[in-house]
Design an enzyme around this catalytic site. Structure first.
Site, PDB file in Angstrom:
ATOM      1  N   ARG A  87       3.144 -20.598  17.777  1.00 31.47           N
ATOM      2  CA  ARG A  87       4.402 -20.712  16.912  1.00 31.47           C
ATOM      3  C   ARG A  87       5.932 -20.581  17.757  1.00 31.47           C
ATOM      4  NH1 ARG A  87       6.099 -24.103  12.816  1.00 31.47           N
ATOM      5  NH2 ARG A  87       7.947 -22.668  11.710  1.00 31.47           N
ATOM      6  N   GLN A 136       4.440 -11.698   7.254  1.00 30.10           N
ATOM      7  CA  GLN A 136       5.902 -12.335   7.141  1.00 30.10           C
ATOM      8  C   GLN A 136       5.550 -12.896   8.669  1.00 30.10           C
ATOM      9  OE1 GLN A 136       7.894 -11.760   4.691  1.00 30.10           O
ATOM     10  NE2 GLN A 136      10.460 -12.722   5.960  1.00 30.10           N
ATOM     11  N   GLY A 186       5.317 -19.412   5.677  1.00 31.01           N
ATOM     12  CA  GLY A 186       4.924 -20.256   5.065  1.00 31.01           C
ATOM     13  C   GLY A 186       3.508 -20.439   5.172  1.00 31.01           C
ATOM     14  N   PRO A 207     -13.939   4.159 -17.286  1.00 31.33           N
ATOM     15  CA  PRO A 207     -13.036   2.951 -18.585  1.00 31.33           C
ATOM     16  C   PRO A 207     -11.737   4.375 -18.124  1.00 31.33           C
ATOM     17  CG  PRO A 207     -14.830   2.168 -19.361  1.00 31.33           C
ATOM     18  CD  PRO A 207     -15.098   3.714 -18.738  1.00 31.33           C
ATOM     19  N   GLU A 218     -12.018   4.770  -3.901  1.00 33.62           N
ATOM     20  CA  GLU A 218     -12.167   6.882  -3.256  1.00 33.62           C
ATOM     21  C   GLU A 218     -10.743   7.652  -3.620  1.00 33.62           C
ATOM     22  OE1 GLU A 218     -15.268   7.039  -0.836  1.00 33.62           O
ATOM     23  OE2 GLU A 218     -15.675   5.270  -1.326  1.00 33.62           O
TER      24      GLU A 218
END
Ligand code: CAA
Length: 387
Positions: A269, A341, A345, A128, A368
């Site tokens: 698209r 991007q 959406g 920690p 790492e």
């Protein structure tokens, strides 16, 4: 110089791609959603020799080498990055025991790691209060007859709740001895005083397990000390030099999957009456993603080649491993964001995997050794070489 994969490496790629696409990819979204740790997948990867790719056959490994490990990891990561990080750390733990362990330790732990019987290996360095400054750890190991008594908490431990063996760094010397007072131990989950915290609720790699390892008067036989007292920090750094190469290949796998998904979406698209792949703005993104991936892959493979060549000689490949890690992981971060991007959406929803790729890639610049630490390592190596 030959940039082609050999026939053997092509075979490794084919084997890894086959299991990755048929068995790992179909469950990746579910693991992400449910945070399930797929024990059965590690048994399967073990059967195929993918948990000890650079481990001698004598200890159950497939002895295919360091480049083979990067090739296999890229395939697994392109399908399921959560599975890939577990595979990466398990390979690192097996290799480290082979390098620094005695015959009894190698025989006791390595075949179980490579076969999947021990499920996974874990590497306990961070705490920690000490992450980048690894030598500042406060976990102690006090000698008590034939045992050591370990006390402290290790943080962010990949596979910590499932691993059959964990390499754990702890302080055997005085606090002011710094890195020279650190030793390495092989922990087993059944040891008295060993427990794990609740799984971290992570942003990505949700099908991998990340926990704290809590050591409360944990009694560890001296026979489980890995190497001599005081060399634990060197063991950890040596292990991480190799681990950083494999995290680089894992990042390449994620970046590749993101690029492939973005390209196929761009062909389908349509906007303004044509596929968005016909717009130069999208083409530039795809071109950058492909070019950067190629550069990352070359850096990773060269570092792997140097590591392979260094085997047995003690030569270091620290600088090239850090360069490969920083470049490949920063690229995976950029590439996965660009994929989101391109998908717009849709990319921001779980309907497509690119938002998962983005979340999975994000931690690769952190664990790492962060990007900032890699740059310190690279700069130190450069300055050392001209001093
Ligand atoms: N190989 C072998 N030995 C090495 C080494 C290497 N790559 N790098 C350093 N050493 C040795 C040095 O030679 C030195 O030993 P001597 O004094 O005997 O010469 C000793 O280690 C100390 O070296 P430094 O003075 O450079 O040590 P430092 O305290 O300044 O720290 C550091 C160096 C690079 C910042 C290091 O602390 C570091 O790498 N920090 C990041 C820690 C890290 O990567 N944590 C990841 C956690 S594990 C994880 O994420 C796994 C997972 O589950 C996914």
């Amino acid at each position: 110089m030959d940039f082609e994969l050999t026939e053997e490496l092509e075979a490794v790629r084919g084997l890894a791609r086959d299991v990755a696409q048929r068995e790992l990819a179909p469950q990746a979204a579910e693991l992400d959603r449910t945070e399930r740790f797929p024990v059965e997948s590690f048994q399967r990867l073990g059967e195929l020799g993918l948990l000890g790719v650079n481990v001698p056959e004598h200890f159950g490994g497939s002895e295919m080498g360091v480049i083979a490990l990067t090739v296999a990891l890229e395939e697994v990561a392109a399908a399921c990055a959560s599975t890939a990080v577990t595979m990466s750390v398990t390979n690192m733990v097996g290799e480290t025991i082979c390098r620094f362990g005695n015959d009894e330790q190698k025989t006791r732990f390595v075949p179980g790691l490579t076969s999947g019987a021990l499920v996974a290996g874990a590497f306990c360095l961070s705490e920690p209060g000490s992450g980048s400054d690894a030598a500042a750890m406060s976990t102690t190991a006090r000698r008590d007859g034939d045992d050591y008594i370990l006390n402290g908490t290790k943080a962010w431990i990949t596979s910590g709740a499932h691993a059959g063996v964990l390499i754990c760094m702890a302080r055997t010397g005085a606090a002011d001895a710094g890195h020279r007072g650190i030793s390495a131990f092989l922990l087993e989950p059944g040891m008295a005083g060993f427990s794990t915290g609740k799984p971290e609720d992570k942003c990505g790699l949700r099908g991998s397990n990340t926990v704290s390892v809590i050591l409360e008067d944990c009694r560890v036989p001296a026979a489980n000390r890995l190497g001599e007292e005081g060399i634990g920090f060197g063991i950890a750094m040596t292990a991480l030099d190799g681990g950083r190469i494999t995290i680089g290949s894992m990042a390449n796998g994620i970046a590749r999957a993101a690029g492939e998904q973005a390209a196929s979406y761009a062909l389908e698209r349509k906007q303004f009456g044509k596929p968005i792949a016909e717009f130069q703005a999208i083409q530039h993104k795809l071109a950058d993603m492909a070019t950067e991936l190629e550069a990352s892959r070359l850096l990773v493979r060269r570092a792997a080649w140097l590591k392979e060549r260094a085997t047995g000689s003690g030569q270091r490949f620290t600088r090239q491993a850090a360069m490969a890690k920083v470049y490949a992981t920063e690229n995976a971060k950029r590439a996965t964001e660009e994929a989101v991007q391109i998908l717009g959406g849709y990319g921001y929803t779980r309907e497509y995997p690119v938002e998962r790729y983005m979340r999975d890639a994000r931690v690769t610049t952190i664990f790492e050794g962060t990007t900032e630490i890699q740059k310190i390592v690279i700069a130190r190596e450069i300055l050392k070489s001209i001093a």
